[in-house]
Scaffold this active site. Structure first.
Site, mmCIF file in Angstrom:
data_model
loop_
_atom_site.group_PDB
_atom_site.id
_atom_site.type_symbol
_atom_site.label_atom_id
_atom_site.label_comp_id
_atom_site.label_asym_id
_atom_site.label_seq_id
_atom_site.Cartn_x
_atom_site.Cartn_y
_atom_site.Cartn_z
ATOM 1 C CB SER A 10 -0.858 0.018 1.266
ATOM 2 O OG SER A 10 -1.464 1.290 1.445
ATOM 3 C CE1 TYR A 14 -4.158 -1.796 5.450
ATOM 4 C CE2 TYR A 14 -2.856 0.099 4.763
ATOM 5 C CZ TYR A 14 -3.663 -0.981 4.451
ATOM 6 O OH TYR A 14 -3.955 -1.251 3.130
ATOM 7 C CB ILE A 59 -8.876 1.053 -5.203
ATOM 8 C CG1 ILE A 59 -7.717 1.514 -6.098
ATOM 9 C CG2 ILE A 59 -9.933 0.299 -6.011
ATOM 10 C CD1 ILE A 59 -6.916 0.403 -6.730
HETATM 11 P P1 NDP Z 1 -11.457 -5.988 1.080
HETATM 12 O O1 NDP Z 1 -11.850 -5.738 2.486
HETATM 13 O O2 NDP Z 1 -12.426 -5.741 0.006
HETATM 14 O O3 NDP Z 1 -10.915 -7.503 0.933
HETATM 15 C C1 NDP Z 1 -10.036 -8.060 1.865
HETATM 16 C C2 NDP Z 1 -9.891 -9.533 1.548
HETATM 17 O O4 NDP Z 1 -8.968 -10.106 2.491
HETATM 18 C C3 NDP Z 1 -11.189 -10.298 1.651
HETATM 19 O O5 NDP Z 1 -11.292 -11.165 0.552
HETATM 20 C C4 NDP Z 1 -11.045 -11.098 2.943
HETATM 21 O O6 NDP Z 1 -11.692 -12.329 2.806
HETATM 22 C C5 NDP Z 1 -9.537 -11.303 2.992
HETATM 23 N N1 NDP Z 1 -9.034 -11.578 4.329
HETATM 24 C C6 NDP Z 1 -9.023 -10.765 5.424
HETATM 25 N N2 NDP Z 1 -8.539 -11.419 6.498
HETATM 26 C C7 NDP Z 1 -8.247 -12.679 6.079
HETATM 27 C C8 NDP Z 1 -7.741 -13.831 6.728
HETATM 28 N N3 NDP Z 1 -7.415 -13.852 8.028
HETATM 29 N N4 NDP Z 1 -7.562 -14.955 5.996
HETATM 30 C C9 NDP Z 1 -7.870 -14.968 4.685
HETATM 31 N N5 NDP Z 1 -8.374 -13.917 4.016
HETATM 32 C C10 NDP Z 1 -8.565 -12.789 4.712
HETATM 33 O O7 NDP Z 1 -10.129 -5.146 0.857
HETATM 34 P P2 NDP Z 1 -9.342 -4.698 -0.456
HETATM 35 O O8 NDP Z 1 -9.704 -5.541 -1.604
HETATM 36 O O9 NDP Z 1 -9.455 -3.233 -0.554
HETATM 37 O O10 NDP Z 1 -7.842 -5.006 -0.008
HETATM 38 C C11 NDP Z 1 -7.041 -6.025 -0.585
HETATM 39 C C12 NDP Z 1 -5.577 -5.715 -0.289
HETATM 40 O O11 NDP Z 1 -5.226 -4.484 -0.908
HETATM 41 C C13 NDP Z 1 -5.264 -5.542 1.204
HETATM 42 O O12 NDP Z 1 -4.019 -6.126 1.497
HETATM 43 C C14 NDP Z 1 -5.203 -4.030 1.376
HETATM 44 O O13 NDP Z 1 -4.405 -3.658 2.470
HETATM 45 C C15 NDP Z 1 -4.600 -3.633 0.042
HETATM 46 N N6 NDP Z 1 -4.823 -2.246 -0.343
HETATM 47 C C16 NDP Z 1 -6.097 -1.772 -0.563
HETATM 48 C C17 NDP Z 1 -6.274 -0.459 -0.928
HETATM 49 C C18 NDP Z 1 -7.632 0.124 -1.163
HETATM 50 O O14 NDP Z 1 -7.721 1.349 -1.281
HETATM 51 N N7 NDP Z 1 -8.688 -0.679 -1.241
HETATM 52 C C19 NDP Z 1 -5.150 0.453 -1.099
HETATM 53 C C20 NDP Z 1 -3.867 -0.158 -0.855
HETATM 54 C C21 NDP Z 1 -3.727 -1.456 -0.499
HETATM 55 P P3 NDP Z 1 -12.553 -13.095 3.948
HETATM 56 O O15 NDP Z 1 -13.090 -12.056 4.872
HETATM 57 O O16 NDP Z 1 -13.596 -13.829 3.163
HETATM 58 O O17 NDP Z 1 -11.560 -14.008 4.571
#
Ligand code: NDP
Length: 257
Positions: free
Chosen positions: A147, A160, A193
């Site tokens: 990130s 974070y 995003i």
């Molecule tokens: P979402 O909250 O939409 O998705 C997060 C995903 O992580 C879900 O599919 C969730 O699945 C999974 N997850 C969380 N904890 C666990 C766990 N313990 N085991 C397995 N899966 C897990 O977030 P984003 O799509 O926005 O984020 C995706 C990545 O991108 C992250 O690493 C985030 O830090 C990074 N990011 C996002 C940005 C943004 O603006 N959106 C910007 C920069 C980085 P489930 O709950 O089903 O397990």
């Protein structure tokens, strides 16, 4: 130019956090580029729906429930991948949580949970994938979703930002250490995003004014804007790239102080 350079035909990719946001998008993209995708997260129902969608569009997807904080669950997922598909070639470490909290009130449990989910998970999955790739005599590509908060800081996100800075350093350290095994390790550092992680903030008045005042392009990023960088790192197009961090943020990190 050879456009096949970005193809993932014949490759198998494991994507964590594929039940939502970036991970879900990456799964569709990589399947469309020819990879068999192993889609993983904790919410099985969402994975089933996504797998059915990918298969009906002509792709190949295997849903596998995995908790990235649990090494037994990770090993079991890799065992399933090996038994059903002969192992993986590409790993996208994307799963993560947001969990904004003031530093002064933050419990040790909240700090630990952040480190476990957003940083140690990357270490666990990368080690599991690398050991198996080396044993199989194969190279591979590992892509960590960091990130811009691994490069900058923001209020309520000390845990974070620290975890994501760790992901960036781990990417560089493992890029170095795994290069001799032909395993490339790179990161993408996205800017904001809109996904389930930050939906509430960006639909609020505070969020809307943040976009106008703080984001150089006066808008959020779109999931599609990560496609090029992801395919570059995953495919042969990025064959001489390792230890790199690609910022995709509409200029957020070069915003003037
Ligand atoms: P979402 O909250 O939409 O998705 C997060 C995903 O992580 C879900 O599919 C969730 O699945 C999974 N997850 C969380 N904890 C666990 C766990 N313990 N085991 C397995 N899966 C897990 O977030 P984003 O799509 O926005 O984020 C995706 C990545 O991108 C992250 O690493 C985030 O830090 C990074 N990011 C996002 C940005 C943004 O603006 N959106 C910007 C920069 C980085 P489930 O709950 O089903 O397990």
């Amino acid at each position: 130019m050879n456009t096949e350079l970005f193809s993932l035909k014949g490759k198998t990719a494991l994507i964590t956090g594929a039940s939502s946001g970036l991970g879900q998008h990456f799964a569709r993209l990589m399947a469309g580029a020819g990879a068999t995708v192993i889609i993983s997260a904790r919410r099985a129902d969402r994975l089933q729906t996504l797998a059915a969608e990918i298969e009906s569009a002509g792709g190949k997807a295997l849903p596998v429930v995995m908790d990235v904080t649990d090494s037994t669950s990770i090993k079991a997922a890799f065992d399933t991948a090996e038994a059903q598909l002969g192992g993986i070639d590409i790993l996208v470490n994307n799963a993560g949580i947001g969990d904004p909290r003031d530093f002064l009130d933050m419990s040790e449990e909240a700090w630990d949970f952040m480190m476990d989910t957003n940083l140690k998970s990357v270490w666990r999955l990368t080690q599991e994938a690398s050991q198996r790739l080396i044993k199989a005599g194969k190279g591979g590509s590992i892509i960590n979703i960091a990130s811009i908060l691994g490069l900058r800081v923001a209020p309520k996100l000390s845990h974070y930002a620290t975890a994501k800075a760790g992901v960036i350093q781990l990417t560089k350290a493992l890029g170095l250490e795994l290069a001799r095994h032909n395993i490339r390790v790179n990161a993408i550092a996205p800017g904001y995003i809109q996904t389930e992680m930050n939906d509430q903030f960006f639909t609020s008045e505070q969020g809307k004014s943040y976009i106008k005042q703080k984001m150089p392009m006066r808008r959020l990023g779109q999931l599609e804007e990560l496609e090029g960088p992801l395919l570059l790192l995953a495919s042969e197009a990025g064959s001489f790239m390792t230890g790199s961090v690609i910022t995709v943020d509409g200029g957020q990190v070069v915003n003037p102080l």
